[in-house]
Motif scaffolding. Structure first.
Motif, PDB file in Angstrom:
ATOM      1  N   LYS A 216      10.326  -1.120 -15.926  1.00 19.83           N
ATOM      2  CA  LYS A 216      10.474  -0.575 -17.276  1.00 19.83           C
ATOM      3  C   LYS A 216      11.743  -1.096 -17.943  1.00 19.83           C
ATOM      4  CE  LYS A 216       9.467   3.781 -17.673  1.00 19.83           C
ATOM      5  NZ  LYS A 216       9.555   5.265 -17.634  1.00 19.83           N
ATOM      6  N   ASP A 217      12.835  -1.135 -17.200  1.00 22.11           N
ATOM      7  CA  ASP A 217      14.110  -1.596 -17.768  1.00 22.11           C
ATOM      8  C   ASP A 217      14.053  -3.067 -18.144  1.00 22.11           C
ATOM      9  OD1 ASP A 217      15.102   0.926 -17.432  1.00 22.11           O
ATOM     10  OD2 ASP A 217      16.157   0.470 -15.557  1.00 22.11           O
ATOM     11  N   ASN A 218      13.401  -3.872 -17.322  1.00 19.72           N
ATOM     12  CA  ASN A 218      13.462  -5.320 -17.523  1.00 19.72           C
ATOM     13  C   ASN A 218      12.442  -5.855 -18.523  1.00 19.72           C
ATOM     14  OD1 ASN A 218      15.439  -6.870 -15.542  1.00 19.72           O
ATOM     15  ND2 ASN A 218      14.702  -5.042 -14.494  1.00 19.72           N
ATOM     16  N   ILE A 219      11.327  -5.171 -18.700  1.00 18.07           N
ATOM     17  CA  ILE A 219      10.377  -5.701 -19.695  1.00 18.07           C
ATOM     18  C   ILE A 219      10.859  -5.416 -21.115  1.00 18.07           C
ATOM     19  CG2 ILE A 219       8.377  -5.559 -18.163  1.00 18.07           C
ATOM     20  CD1 ILE A 219       7.524  -3.031 -19.566  1.00 18.07           C
TER      21      ILE A 219
ATOM     22  N   HIS B  36      13.447  -6.457 -22.293  1.00 13.95           N
ATOM     23  CA  HIS B  36      14.154  -7.648 -22.781  1.00 13.95           C
ATOM     24  C   HIS B  36      13.204  -8.732 -23.261  1.00 13.95           C
ATOM     25  CE1 HIS B  36      17.834  -5.922 -21.287  1.00 13.95           C
ATOM     26  NE2 HIS B  36      17.342  -5.821 -20.051  1.00 13.95           N
ATOM     27  N   LEU B  37      11.930  -8.480 -23.170  1.00 12.61           N
ATOM     28  CA  LEU B  37      10.967  -9.489 -23.633  1.00 12.61           C
ATOM     29  C   LEU B  37      11.101  -9.676 -25.144  1.00 12.61           C
ATOM     30  CD1 LEU B  37       7.745  -8.594 -21.615  1.00 12.61           C
ATOM     31  CD2 LEU B  37       9.204 -10.590 -21.328  1.00 12.61           C
ATOM     32  N   ASP B  38      10.842 -10.891 -25.599  1.00 19.19           N
ATOM     33  CA  ASP B  38      11.012 -11.252 -27.003  1.00 19.19           C
ATOM     34  C   ASP B  38       9.768 -10.841 -27.791  1.00 19.19           C
ATOM     35  OD1 ASP B  38      11.823 -12.343 -29.370  1.00 19.19           O
ATOM     36  OD2 ASP B  38      11.253 -14.389 -28.826  1.00 19.19           O
TER      37      ASP B  38
ATOM     38  N   SER C 144      18.302 -16.891 -27.988  1.00 21.03           N
ATOM     39  CA  SER C 144      18.236 -18.348 -27.841  1.00 21.03           C
ATOM     40  C   SER C 144      17.145 -18.761 -26.871  1.00 21.03           C
ATOM     41  CB  SER C 144      19.592 -18.898 -27.380  1.00 21.03           C
ATOM     42  OG  SER C 144      19.915 -18.368 -26.110  1.00 21.03           O
ATOM     43  N   LYS C 145      16.764 -17.815 -26.016  1.00 24.03           N
ATOM     44  CA  LYS C 145      15.695 -18.114 -25.059  1.00 24.03           C
ATOM     45  C   LYS C 145      15.070 -16.803 -24.606  1.00 24.03           C
ATOM     46  CE  LYS C 145      14.722 -20.974 -21.035  1.00 24.03           C
ATOM     47  NZ  LYS C 145      15.290 -21.872 -20.027  1.00 24.03           N
ATOM     48  N   PRO C 146      13.719 -16.700 -24.596  1.00 23.86           N
ATOM     49  CA  PRO C 146      13.078 -15.459 -24.156  1.00 23.86           C
ATOM     50  C   PRO C 146      13.514 -15.082 -22.742  1.00 23.86           C
ATOM     51  CG  PRO C 146      11.479 -16.973 -25.124  1.00 23.86           C
ATOM     52  CD  PRO C 146      12.757 -17.726 -24.981  1.00 23.86           C
ATOM     53  N   ILE C 147      13.821 -13.780 -22.550  1.00 24.45           N
ATOM     54  CA  ILE C 147      14.297 -13.324 -21.245  1.00 24.45           C
ATOM     55  C   ILE C 147      13.097 -12.864 -20.418  1.00 24.45           C
ATOM     56  CG2 ILE C 147      15.754 -11.650 -20.057  1.00 24.45           C
ATOM     57  CD1 ILE C 147      17.513 -11.586 -22.550  1.00 24.45           C
ATOM     58  N   ILE C 148      12.853 -13.560 -19.326  1.00 32.27           N
ATOM     59  CA  ILE C 148      11.788 -13.159 -18.395  1.00 32.27           C
ATOM     60  C   ILE C 148      12.397 -13.023 -17.007  1.00 32.27           C
ATOM     61  CG2 ILE C 148       9.786 -14.075 -19.640  1.00 32.27           C
ATOM     62  CD1 ILE C 148      10.068 -16.649 -18.135  1.00 32.27           C
ATOM     63  N   ASN C 149      11.807 -12.158 -16.213  1.00 36.20           N
ATOM     64  CA  ASN C 149      12.409 -11.792 -14.927  1.00 36.20           C
ATOM     65  C   ASN C 149      11.417 -12.075 -13.797  1.00 36.20           C
ATOM     66  OD1 ASN C 149      13.580 -10.574 -12.716  1.00 36.20           O
ATOM     67  ND2 ASN C 149      14.349  -8.808 -13.865  1.00 36.20           N
ATOM     68  N   GLY C 150      11.750 -13.069 -12.974  1.00 30.27           N
ATOM     69  CA  GLY C 150      10.877 -13.425 -11.854  1.00 30.27           C
ATOM     70  C   GLY C 150      10.838 -12.372 -10.765  1.00 30.27           C
ATOM     71  N   ASN C 151      11.835 -11.468 -10.743  1.00 38.25           N
ATOM     72  CA  ASN C 151      11.829 -10.427  -9.714  1.00 38.25           C
ATOM     73  C   ASN C 151      10.637  -9.491  -9.868  1.00 38.25           C
ATOM     74  OD1 ASN C 151      14.089 -11.306  -8.415  1.00 38.25           O
ATOM     75  ND2 ASN C 151      15.503  -9.951  -9.487  1.00 38.25           N
ATOM     76  N   ILE C 152      10.175  -9.326 -11.091  1.00 41.27           N
ATOM     77  CA  ILE C 152       9.001  -8.471 -11.309  1.00 41.27           C
ATOM     78  C   ILE C 152       7.789  -9.073 -10.619  1.00 41.27           C
ATOM     79  CG2 ILE C 152       7.439  -7.557 -13.078  1.00 41.27           C
ATOM     80  CD1 ILE C 152       9.820  -7.284 -14.923  1.00 41.27           C
TER      81      ILE C 152
ATOM     82  N   TYR D 197       2.310  -8.126 -17.344  1.00 41.34           N
ATOM     83  CA  TYR D 197       3.570  -8.874 -17.420  1.00 41.34           C
ATOM     84  C   TYR D 197       3.354 -10.336 -17.024  1.00 41.34           C
ATOM     85  CZ  TYR D 197       8.437 -10.204 -16.779  1.00 41.34           C
ATOM     86  OH  TYR D 197       9.643 -10.850 -16.872  1.00 41.34           O
ATOM     87  N   ILE D 198       2.507 -10.561 -16.031  1.00 49.85           N
ATOM     88  CA  ILE D 198       2.228 -11.936 -15.600  1.00 49.85           C
ATOM     89  C   ILE D 198       1.646 -12.735 -16.755  1.00 49.85           C
ATOM     90  CG2 ILE D 198       0.777 -13.339 -14.071  1.00 49.85           C
ATOM     91  CD1 ILE D 198       1.061 -11.092 -11.990  1.00 49.85           C
ATOM     92  N   LEU D 199       0.798 -12.098 -17.565  1.00 48.61           N
ATOM     93  CA  LEU D 199       0.216 -12.768 -18.729  1.00 48.61           C
ATOM     94  C   LEU D 199       1.327 -13.233 -19.673  1.00 48.61           C
ATOM     95  CD1 LEU D 199      -2.661 -13.322 -19.856  1.00 48.61           C
ATOM     96  CD2 LEU D 199      -2.380 -11.272 -21.236  1.00 48.61           C
ATOM     97  N   ASP D 200       2.265 -12.357 -19.951  1.00 47.86           N
ATOM     98  CA  ASP D 200       3.379 -12.707 -20.838  1.00 47.86           C
ATOM     99  C   ASP D 200       4.342 -13.681 -20.173  1.00 47.86           C
ATOM    100  OD1 ASP D 200       2.234 -11.015 -22.620  1.00 47.86           O
ATOM    101  OD2 ASP D 200       3.610  -9.337 -22.269  1.00 47.86           O
ATOM    102  N   TYR D 201       4.501 -13.540 -18.870  1.00 47.39           N
ATOM    103  CA  TYR D 201       5.396 -14.453 -18.136  1.00 47.39           C
ATOM    104  C   TYR D 201       4.909 -15.895 -18.272  1.00 47.39           C
ATOM    105  CZ  TYR D 201       8.199 -16.302 -14.259  1.00 47.39           C
ATOM    106  OH  TYR D 201       9.080 -17.035 -13.486  1.00 47.39           O
ATOM    107  N   ASN D 202       3.616 -16.090 -18.088  1.00 48.45           N
ATOM    108  CA  ASN D 202       3.060 -17.443 -18.235  1.00 48.45           C
ATOM    109  C   ASN D 202       3.151 -17.938 -19.672  1.00 48.45           C
ATOM    110  OD1 ASN D 202       2.417 -17.983 -15.578  1.00 48.45           O
ATOM    111  ND2 ASN D 202       0.375 -17.078 -15.712  1.00 48.45           N
ATOM    112  N   LEU D 203       3.095 -17.009 -20.628  1.00 45.62           N
ATOM    113  CA  LEU D 203       3.210 -17.389 -22.040  1.00 45.62           C
ATOM    114  C   LEU D 203       4.633 -17.833 -22.373  1.00 45.62           C
ATOM    115  CD1 LEU D 203       1.863 -17.320 -24.959  1.00 45.62           C
ATOM    116  CD2 LEU D 203       2.941 -15.067 -25.176  1.00 45.62           C
TER     117      LEU D 203
END
Length: 1447
Positions: free
Chosen positions: A722-725, A727-729, A754-762, A790-796
Motif C-alpha cells: 500500500k505504501d509503495n504503490i 508512488h506510481l505516476d 523525472s522518472k516513474p517510481i516502481i518497486n521491484g520488491n513488490i 501492479y505487475i500490469l503497471d510495472y510492465n507499462l
C-alpha cells in the motif's frame, strides 16, 4: 537323393532337384514372382516373397499350380542363407494356406511341406523359429496341444523321412551351389539345417510315440550323425543339440541297444577332445559346458545288461585322460551351477564304479589316494583358488568336499584326513568369506580329527600375530573366523590368551596391523575376553601408525562390547596422539559417540578450543558439555553451526539466528524451531528477508516456511504494498490502465517526476505469496489481486530493456488465486447487503473503494472490483447510483457488464445527468478538486454524448471554456485538467464532428497544450492525448500544427526525458505522434530548415519510435532533394565560367556516415545503424554516374560490414518473401524482427551497389554460406532487378532508338540486342543478363562488326561492360555509352589513344592532346597513366606532356 514329396511331384531340399515349372502358372504376375524366387540374389527373393504376402485371392485355374510350385520352392527358401528370406518363406506358406481356404482344403499337401515348416520352429535364430511357430499355430487354429503333440504323430512318416534325408543323404555340397556360395557359407547352412533336424529327432524321441522304430534305429546307428560331435570348436550350437539328443536317447534307455551304445560311446571318445590350452580358451565352450556335463552324467549313469561295458570302459585307456581334460575346463565363466552338475556326475561315477577287486578297469579309482590328489588337489582345489567370484568359490568348495566324501568312503582314514588337511590349508590361505567358512565348518563337523586339524595352526598363528607376519595375514584371519563359526569358544579363547601373552612378551613389536585386525574381528562376536589386548592399543600409536588404532577405537565405541575403562582408554589415545601428531586429534574427536566428560583430558581441551571458530565443526559433537555452546555462538559465522545450535534451550532468539533460519528454510530443524516461536518475534524479520532477496530464485528455500504466512505477516506485506504503490505516476497511468482516465480520481503523491517510481520488491512479494496455498482469507485474496494489477503497471512503466517475460506467468497465477477466492455479490457492491468484510473479499473491496480520500491502493481495489463486474450479466439496480462513491461508479461504468446493462433505467440516466450537472456547479477555485472528479466521471459517458441535451452540453462547454481562461489554467496542477479536456473534446468531436464550438475550444486547447508540452516534458499523458485530439481535429476539420509539432519533435529536453524512462508509455505516445504526422506531414521546407535536427533524431536518439518518425520524414525528403541536387550538379558541370561560385560536391550527410562507422551492433543501436544505411541508399536513387561514384567512395569501406551484418542476422531459407523492393517504415516493427528491413537493405545494395556486393560475395570463404546467398538472391531478388532493367529500357526505348539503331528485348533469354545499320551493313551488340544478376557479371558481346578495327570494337564492348561490372552503373547507361561511341566514331570523333573509346565512363570526350604526336586522351585515362608511370610523359611518344585542351 530322397524325394520329400507325397503328391506326385518331386520335392527336394537340394538346389538342383525339384525345380518348380513356373510356366504352369497362367497368372503373369504370379509367374514373375516365382521366377524371381529362382534368382540367387536374396534381395530379389525378399521382394518377390513380399509381393506373395500381398496375394489376396487365387483363381481356381491357378490354385493347383501355385501350391505345386510353392511346395517345390519352399524347402530351398526355408534353408536360405538370408534370415529374411527364411522368415518370409514361412509367412508366405501360412498366407497361401489362408488364401487357398485353410488347412482342410490343403490337407492332402501337408505331408509334402509340414516337415519343412516344423524345421523352422527349431531354427537357431530366434526370429525365424518364433515366426515359424506363430504361423503354424495360426494354421492349426491356435491349438498348442495339437501342434506340439498330434501333428508330430500324424506326420511321423514324412518327418522321419525328412530327418533321415538331412542326416544320411544331404551334405553341405548338395544344399548349396558352389558356383555362387562359398564353402564356409555352405557348411554353415548345412550345420544350421542339421541342428534343426537333430532337435526334431529329439522331439520325436521325447514324445515316445514313434511307430517306425527301425528308421530311428537306423539313424541313431549312423556314423554320419555322430561324426558331427567333432564340431564343438566350430559350431557350439550344433554340438549342444547333439548332446541334447544323446541325453534324451540314453535317459530312458528304450531306444538304446548294444550297437547304438557302442557307436555313441566310441564316437564320443574319438571326436570330443575338449581341452584347455593356450590356443584354446575354455570360454569358447561356455555355450554348451553345462549340457556337456549333464549329458556325460547321463552316459555315466546308463546301465543295461545287453551292454557288457559301460561308457567309460568303452573309452579304454583314453578315459582317464579325457576325464582330466574335461575337468580342467572348469565352469568356463558361465554359472556356479556347473559345480552342482559336476558333483552329481562324480556321484554317478562313484555309483557305477565296480568293487575294489575289479578296480583295474575303472576310469577313476576312489580307493586311490593318488587319484584323489589328481582330481581334488591338482584340479578342483586349484580351480577354487583361481575363481574370481565368491559365488563360484562356494559351489566349488561344496563340490570339492562332496568329492572328498566319496574318496573318504573308500580311502584309509589317515589318507582321507591328510587330503582334508591339505584342502583346508589351501582354502584358508585363499581369499574367502563367512559363507565359504561355513562350508568348511559343516565338513569339519563330519570329520573325526577336528582337534588335530586345529592344533596344527595354533602355534604358527600366535607367532604370526606377535611378529606381525603379513604373509600369514589371510590364514590367521580366516582361521580365527573359522574357530568362531565352529562354536567352540573355549578353543578360540585359549588362542586369544596365548596371543595376549605372546604380544606382551614381545617389547619390540611395532605397527601390529594383524593384531588390530584380530581384535576388530573379536569385537563383532562379543563373547571373548580381550581386555588385555585393548589396554595395550594406545601403546602402539606412532606418527606413522594412527589410522588403524583409531579405526579400532571407533569400532569399539560403536560395538556392543563392554569395556569398563573406556573413558580412560580415550584419554590414553588423546595423550598419545597429542604427543606424536596433534593434527590427528580432529580424527579422534570425530569418532561418533566418543565417551568424553568435561573433567577428562579431552573435555578440558575441547572447552579450551571452543572459542576458536576453526574447530566449530568438531565441537558440534560435544555441545552437551557445559560452556561449549555459548563459546561457539560468540565466535562463529557459519550457517551450519547456527543450524545445529538452533533449538538449544540456552540459545536466545536474535536477528542473526532468524536470518540463518530464512536462508535455510528447507531444514527440518529450522521449521520445528520457527513453529515453536511466537509469530511476533519473527514476522518483521521474515518480511524484510523476502524483500531483500536478490532474485525470485533465492526464495526457493523459503517454500518450506510458507505456512508462516499468517495474518500478522500478511498485514505487514499489505502495508508495504500500500505504501509503495502510492508512488506510481498517475500521469503515466492515464495512458493505459483497466479503468483508463478514472485514475485521475487518485490523489496525486508528491515526489520526483523525472522518472516513474516502481518497486521491484513488490514483485518479490508476489513470487512469495504465489507459493502460498493454505491461506484463503479476504486479506490474502485481495493482496494477490493487488500485486497482479501492479505487475500490469510495472510492465507499462518499466524500462523496455528490463521487461521480464516471467512476470506475465506470475500475474496469471495471482489473478487465478484472486478470482478463485472471490465471488461477486451485487447486493454488497451496490450497498443492498451489509456482509462482513473479513469473511467476504468482495465486501472488503467495496469497503476500500468507498473510502473518501482516494489513494492508489483504493484505485487498485476498484480495478479488482471491475474484474468481478466484468463477468456479470444483465440485472436491475434499485440503488440510487448518484449515492455511490466516484471509484465505485468508475468500476461500474468501465466494466464489461455494461454490455448487458439496461441503460434506459432511470437510475442510470439520473447518474449521467447528475455528473454533467455537477460540472456546471464547479467554482474556479475548486477546479483541481471537484472539477477533476466530475470531469473524470463525465468521460465515462462520451459514447452517449448524443443523449445529452444540446442546451446542457453547450452550458458544459461554456463552463469548460471558462476553466481554460481561468488564472489556474497555466498552473502545473492544471496539466491533469488539460489531459481530461483533451479526452473530452476528442470524444465529442468523434460523435459531433461539425460542432463548431467544440472545434474552437479543442483547437485552442491543442495550441495551448503544445506550448505547455515544450516546458513540461514529464507530462507524457498530456502529449499523448493532445496528439490524439490533433488527429481527430485534422481528420474532421483540418488544421495546421506543423510549426508547433516541430518544436516538440526536436525538443531535446523531451527527448532526454523519454530516453531516461523509455517505457511502454513513451512508445504509445510516439505512436500517437506518428499517426498525427501521417495525417499532416511537415513540409519539405520545414524539414530542410531543420535538417540537422532531423538527422539527429535518427543517429543520436535511442528511442526506436522517435527514430522511425525521423526516418519516415527524411526518406521522402532525401528523394525529393536528390532530384533537385542532380539538376544543380549537372548545370554546374556544364557551366563554363563558374569561378565565382562555390563548387557543389556530392557528399552524403556526415551524421549518417558517422553512424555507420562508429555504431556498435547491439540491441540498442542496431536500429539507427540500419536506418542510417536506408537513408544513405535513398541518395542513390535516380542519380548520375559521377554522383554515384562520389557516394560509393564514401561508403565502400563500410559496405562489407553491412552485408556481413545482414547475412548473420537473417534466415536466408525463409520462405514467402514478397515485395523486397518496398519497405513500410512506419508499420515495420524493427525491434521485434529486423529481418524485413535487412532483406530490403540487401535488395538496395544489389540494386545500387551490385559490383561492390559481388566483390564482397567473392571474398566469402564459407562455401555453404556463399551458396545460400546465391540461391536466395537468384530466387528472391534477381528476378525483381532484371524486371526493373527491362522496364527502364522499355520506357527509354524510343529515346535510345533512331534511324541507325534499334533495340530488341528478349525477356525469355534475358538479352538486349542493339542493332546498328550503316550503309546497309549491320553491327550488333548483345547484353546478356545472368540469372544471378548482379552477383554474376553481365556479358557484353559484339557478334557483328563493321567499319571499326577489332581493338576499338573490343574497347567499346569492354567499356560498356565495365560500367555495369566495376562501377555499379546500370545496363541502360552501358547501352547509352556504346551508342555514343558508335555515333561519335562515324561522326569523325577521334578515340582516346589509351582506352580506344571515344566516350569515357564519365561521359567525357578525349580532351587532352599531345603537342608532339598529336594523339588525344581522356583526362581520366591520362591521369591514371601519369600515376602508374611516375612521370608526365606522353604514353605514345614519351615526350614531356604540355597540356592543351581540345576545342
Amino acid at each position: 537323393m530322397s524325394d520329400l514329396g507325397y503328391n506326385g511331384f518331386p520335392v527336394f531340399l537340394n538346389y538342383f532337384s525339384g525345380i518348380p515349372d513356373t510356366s504352369l502358372i497362367t497368372n503373369d504376375s504370379l509367374s514373375i514372382q516365382f521366377k524371381a524366387l529362382l534368382k540367387k540374389d536374396p534381395t530379389t527373393k525378399e521382394k518377390a516373397l513380399g509381393e506373395l504376402i500381398k496375394l489376396q485371392q487365387v483363381n481356381d485355374d491357378n490354385a493347383d499350380a501355385l501350391i505345386t510350385c510353392w511346395i517345390q520352392m519352399y524347402p530351398k527358401l526355408a534353408i536360405d542363407n538370408s534370415k529374411n528370406v527364411r522368415v518370409l518363406s514361412h509367412q508366405v506358406t501360412s498366407h497361401i494356406v489362408s488364401v487357398l481356404g485353410g488347412g482342410k482344403s490343403l490337407a492332402k499337401y501337408f505331408k509334402s511341406f509340414i516337415p519343412i515348416w516344423l524345421m523352422g520352429t527349431y531354427e537357431s535364430d530366434k526370429v525365424v523359429s518364433t515366426t515359424s511357430y506363430k504361423e503354424l499355430l495360426v494354421c492349426f487354429a491356435n491349438d498348442k496341444e495339437k501342434l506340439d503333440t498330434k501333428v508330430w504323430m500324424i506326420f511321423e512318416e514324412p518327418i522321419l523321412q525328412f530327418i533321415e534325408s538331412v542326416i544320411m543323404i544331404d551334405t553341405w555340397s548338395t544344399l548349396s551351389d558352389d558356383r555362387y556360395v562359398t564353402k564356409d557359407d555352405s557348411i554353415m547352412k548345412y550345420e544350421r539345417v542339421l541342428g534343426s533336424v537333430v532337435l526334431m529327432l529329439n522331439k520325436m524321441i521325447l514324445l515316445n510315440q514313434i511307430s517306425n522304430m527301425d528308421k530311428v534305429d537306423h539313424i541313431l546307428k549312423s556314423n554320419q550323425l555322430w561324426q558331427w560331435l567333432a564340431c564343438y570348436l566350430n559350431n557350439g550350437y550344433l554340438f549342444k543339440t547333439i548332446l541334447i539328443l544323446i541325453k534324451s536317447v540314453f535317459n530312458g534307455g528304450m531306444l538304446v541297444n548294444k550297437d547304438i551304445h557302442k557307436v555313441v560311446s566310441k564316437s564320443f571318445f574319438k571326436e570330443v577332445k575338449l581341452k584347455s590350452s593356450k590356443s584354446n580358451n575354455p570360454v569358447v565352450y561356455k555355450s554348451f559346458i553345462l549340457q556337456f556335463w549333464s549329458t556325460l552324467d547321463t552316459l555315466t549313469k546308463f546301465k543295461d545288461p545287453r551292454c557288457k561295458k559301460s561308457f567309460w570302459q568303452l573309452g579304454g585307456s583314453k578315459s582317464f585322460n579325457r576325464l582330466v581334460d574335461y575337468l580342467k575346463l572348469g565352469p568356463c565363466s558361465l554359472d556356479p551351477v556347473y559345480y552342482i552338475i559336476l558333483s552329481n556326475f562324480f556321484e554317478s561315477l562313484y555309483d557305477q564304479t565296480p568293487t575294489n577287486e575289479d578296480n583295474e578297469d575303472v576310469v577313476l579309482n576312489f580307493s586311490s589316494k593318488e587319484d584323489g590328489e589328481s582330481i581334488l588337489l591338482k584340479i578342483l582345489v586349484k580351480q577354487f583358488t583361481n575363481l574370481p567370484l565368491i559365488t563360484y568359490k562356494i559351489k566349488c568348495l561344496e563340490c570339492i568336499l562332496r568329492v572328498w566324501t566319496l574318496f573318504a568312503n573308500e580311502l584309509d582314514p589317515m589318507d582321507s584326513n591328510d587330503l582334508l588337511k591339505r584342502i583346508f590349508s589351501i582354502v584358508l590361505e585363499d581369499k574367502v568369506n563367512a559363507n565359504i567358512l561355513e562350508v568348511l565348518v559343516s565338513s569339519m563337523k563330519q570329520a573325526d580329527n577336528v582337534d588335530d586339524i586345529l592344533k596344527n595352526y595354533t602355534e604358527p598363528i600366535c607367532r604370526a600375530i606377535s611378529e606381525n607376519d603379513f604373509q600369514m595375514e589371510r590364514l590367521t584371519i580366516n582361521f580365527i573366523q573359522l574357530l568362531a563359526l565352529l562354536d567352540t569358544p573355549e578353543v578360540l579363547q585359549q588362542l586369544l590368551d596365548l596371543i595376549s601373552t605372546s604380544v606382551e612378551e614381545n617389547e619390540s613389536l611395532v605397527e601390529p596391523t594383524l593384531l588390530f585386525q584380530v581384535m576388530m574381528f573379536i569385537l563383532d562376536h562379543n563373547k571373548f575376553d580381550i581386555t588385555t589386548l585393548i589396554a595395550l592399543a594406545p601403546m602402539y600409536i606412532e606418527q606413522s601408525f594412527i589410522d588403524i588404532p583409531l579405526k579400532f577405537l571407533k569400532k569399539l565405541v560403536s560395538s556392543s562390547y563392554h569395556y569398563e575403562d573406556i573413558e580412560q582408554l580415550v584419554d590414553d589415545y588423546f595423550i598419545k596422539i597429542q604427543a606424536v601428531d596433534p593434527n590427528q586429534l580432529v580424527s579422534l574427536l570425530e569418532i561418533k559417540d566418543l565417551p568424553v566428560s568435561i573433567d577428562s583430558e579431552v573435555g578440558k581441551w575441547l572447552l579450551g578450543i571452543s572459542t576458536n571458530p576453526k574447530y566449530s565443526q568438531v565441537l558440534l559433537k560435544y555441545l552437551h558439555l557445559p560452556g561449549i555452546v555459548n563459546n561457539i555462538l560468540s565466535n562463529s559465522k557459519d550457517d551450519d553451526i547456527y543450524l545445529l545450535l538452533i533449538g538449544k534451550s540456552d540459545v536466545a532468539v536474535s536477528n542473526e539466528i532468524l536470518q540463518v533460519c530464512w536462508r535455510n528454510g528447507d531444514n527440518l530443524g529450522v521449521q520445528d524451531y520457527i513453529r515453536s516461536l511466537d509469530p511476533e518475534l519473527y514476522t518483521v524479520s521474515f518480511r524484510d528477508f523476502i524483500l531483500n532477496t536478490k532474485s525470485t530464485t533465492d526464495q526457493d528455500h523459503l517454500k518450506s516456511l510458507l505456512k508462516l504466512c499468517n495474518d500478522s505477516l500478511l498485514g505487514l506485506l499489505q502495508d508495504y504494498v500500500k505504501d509503495n504503490i502510492e508512488h506510481l505516476d498517475v500521469d503515466s497511468l492515464l495512458i493505459s490502465n483497466p479503468l483508463q482516465h478514472n485514475v485521475a480520481l487518485v490523489r496525486a503523491s508528491d515526489g520526483d517526476k523525472s522518472k516513474p517510481i516502481i518497486n521491484g520488491n513488490i514483485l518479490k512479494l508476489g513470487h512469495f505469496i504465489n507459493n502460498v496455498d493454505h491461506l484463503k482469507t479476504s486479506q490474502f485474496t485481495i493482496l494477490c489481486g493487488i500485486i497482479s494489477e501492479y505487475i500490469l503497471d510495472y510492465n507499462l512503466l518499466n524500462n523496455l530493456v528490463e521487461v521480464n517475460e516471467d512476470l506475465i506467468l506470475l500475474r496469471t497465477n495471482l489473478q487465478s488465486k484472486f478470482q478463485s477466492g472471490t465471488s461477486l455479490d451485487l447486493g454488497v457492491v451496490f450497498g443492498e447487503d451489509g456482509s462482513n468484510s473479513n469473511s467476504n473479499p468482495c465486501a472488503m473491496l467495496v469497503e476500500y473503494v468507498n473510502y473518501k480520500d482516494i489513494s492508489m491502493f483504493n484505485f487498485y481495489c476498484a480495478r479488482l472490483l471491475k474484474q468481478l463486474l466484468d463477468n456479470s450479466t444483465a440485472f436491475e439496480v434499485t440503488t440510487n447510483l448518484t449515492k455511490l462513491s466516484p471509484l465505485l461508479i468508475a468500476a461500474f461504468l468501465k466494466s464489461d457488464m455494461m454490455e448487458h446493462f439496461n441503460k434506459s433505467q432511470q437510475n442510470y440516466d439520473r447518474l449521467k445527468n447528475y455528473v454533467f450537472a455537477e460540472i456546471l456547479g464547479v467554482k474556479s477555485n475548486d477546479i483541481m478538486n471537484s472539477g477533476i472528479k466530475w470531469l473524470t466521471l463525465s468521460l465515462n459517458f462520451l459514447d452517449e454524448i448524443e443523449t445529452i441535451p444540446s442546451q446542457r452540453l453547450n452550458m458544459v462547454l461554456s463552463q469548460l471554456g471558462k476553466w481554460l481562461e481561468s488564472e489556474k489554467a497555466y498552473d502545473p496542477e492544471f496539466l491533469t485538467v488539460r489531459v481530461l479536456l483533451s479526452i473530452f473534446f476528442g470524444g465529442i468531436m468523434n460523435h459531433q464532428p461539425e460542432n463548431e464550438k467544440v472545434y474552437e475550444l479543442a483547437n485552442t486547447l491543442v495550441v495551448d497544450n503544445l506550448e505547455t508540452i515544450t516546458t513540461t516534458p514529464q507530462s507524457v499523458s498530456l502529449r499523448y492525448f493532445t496528439f490524439k485530439l490533433m488527429k481527430v481535429i485534422i481528420k474532421n476539420q483540418g488544421g495546421d500544427y506543423n510549426e508547433l509539432l516541430l518544436d516538440i519533435l526536436i525538443n531535446k529536453d523531451i527527448q532526454l526525458y523519454d530516453e531516461n524512462i523509455n517505457n511502454q508509455v513513451v512508445v504509445n505516445c510516439y505512436g500517437a505522434l506518428q499517426r498525427v504526422i501521417e495525417a499532416q506531414k511537415p513540409s519539405f521546407k520545414i524539414i530542410g530548415a531543420n535538417l540537422d535536427s532531423f538527422y539527429s533524431l535518427v543517429t543520436q536518439r535511442h528511442i526506436a519510435s522517435l527514430q522511425r518518425i525521423g526516418v519516415y520524414l527524411l526518406h521522402d525528403f532525401i528523394i525529393n532533394e536528390q532530384q533537385e541536387f542532380v539538376i544543380e550538379y549537372q548545370l554546374q558541370k556544364s557551366t563554363l565560367n563558374n569561378n565565382d561560385d562555390t563548387p557543389i560536391e556530392a557528399k552524403l550527410p556526415q551524421q549518417l556516415l558517422d553512424c555507420i562507422t562508429t555504431t556498435n551492433y547491439d540491441t540498442i543501436t542496431y536500429g539507427k545503424y540500419l536506418w542510417s544505411w536506408l537513408l544513405i541508399l535513398d541518395h542513390f536513387k535516380d542519380i548520375t554516374y559521377s554522383i554515384r561514384n562520389s557516394y560509393i567512395l564514401q561508403v565502400e569501406k563500410e559496405l562489407h560490414n553491412l552485408l556481413d551484418f545482414i547475412v548473420y542476422h537473417v534466415d536466408l531459407t525463409k520462405p514467402g518473401l514478397l515485395e523486397l523492393e518496398h519497405y513500410d517504415i512506419l508499420n515495420d516493427d524493427l525491434e521485434l524482427d529486423p529481418q524485413v528491413l535487412l532483406f530490403h537493405l540487401f535488395y538496395l545494395c544489389l540494386k545500387y551497389l551490385g559490383s561492390l556486393t559481388q566483390s564482397w560475395l567473392n571474398g566469402i570463404r564459407d562455401r555453404q554460406l556463399k551458396n545460400r546467398i546465391e540461391r536466395f538472391t537468384m530466387k528472391n531478388i534477381s528476378p525483381i532487378l532484371i524486371n526493373e532493367i527491362f522496364e527502364d529500357i522499355t520506357k527509354s526505348k524510343n529515346k535510345l532508338s533512331n534511324d541507325l539503331m534499334t533495340l530488341k528485348i528478349n525477356q525469355v533469354t534475358n538479352e538486349i540486342k542493339s542493332t546498328y545499320v550503316i550503309d546497309e551493313q549491320t553491327m550488333e551488340m548483345i547484353i546478356k543478363i545472368p540469372e544471378l544478376y548482379p552477383l554474376a557479371n553481365v556479358t557484353v558481346d559484339g557478334p557483328l562488326r563493321l567499319g571499326v578495327n577489332e581493338n576499338q570494337w573490343k574497347a567499346w564492348l569492354l567499356a560498356s561492360q565495365r560500367i555495369i561490372s566495376l562501377t555499379n552503373g546500370s545496363v541502360l547507361e552501358a547501352i547509352e555509352t556504346f551508342n555514343k561511341n558508335v555515333s561519335y566514331h562515324f561522326s569523325g570523333f577521334e578515340e582516346c589513344a589509351i582506352c580506344y573509346s571515344i566516350l569515357h565512363q564519365d561521359h567525357s570526350l578525349p580532351s587532352k592532346t599531345c603537342s608532339t604526336c598529336g594523339n588525344k586522351f581522356h583526362a581520366a585515362c591520362l591521369y591514371k597513366w601519369f600515376k602508374s608511370s611516375g612521370g608526365s610523359t606522353c604514353p605514345l611518344c614519351r615526350t614531356a606532356f604540355n597540356f592543351r585542351t581540345r576545342t
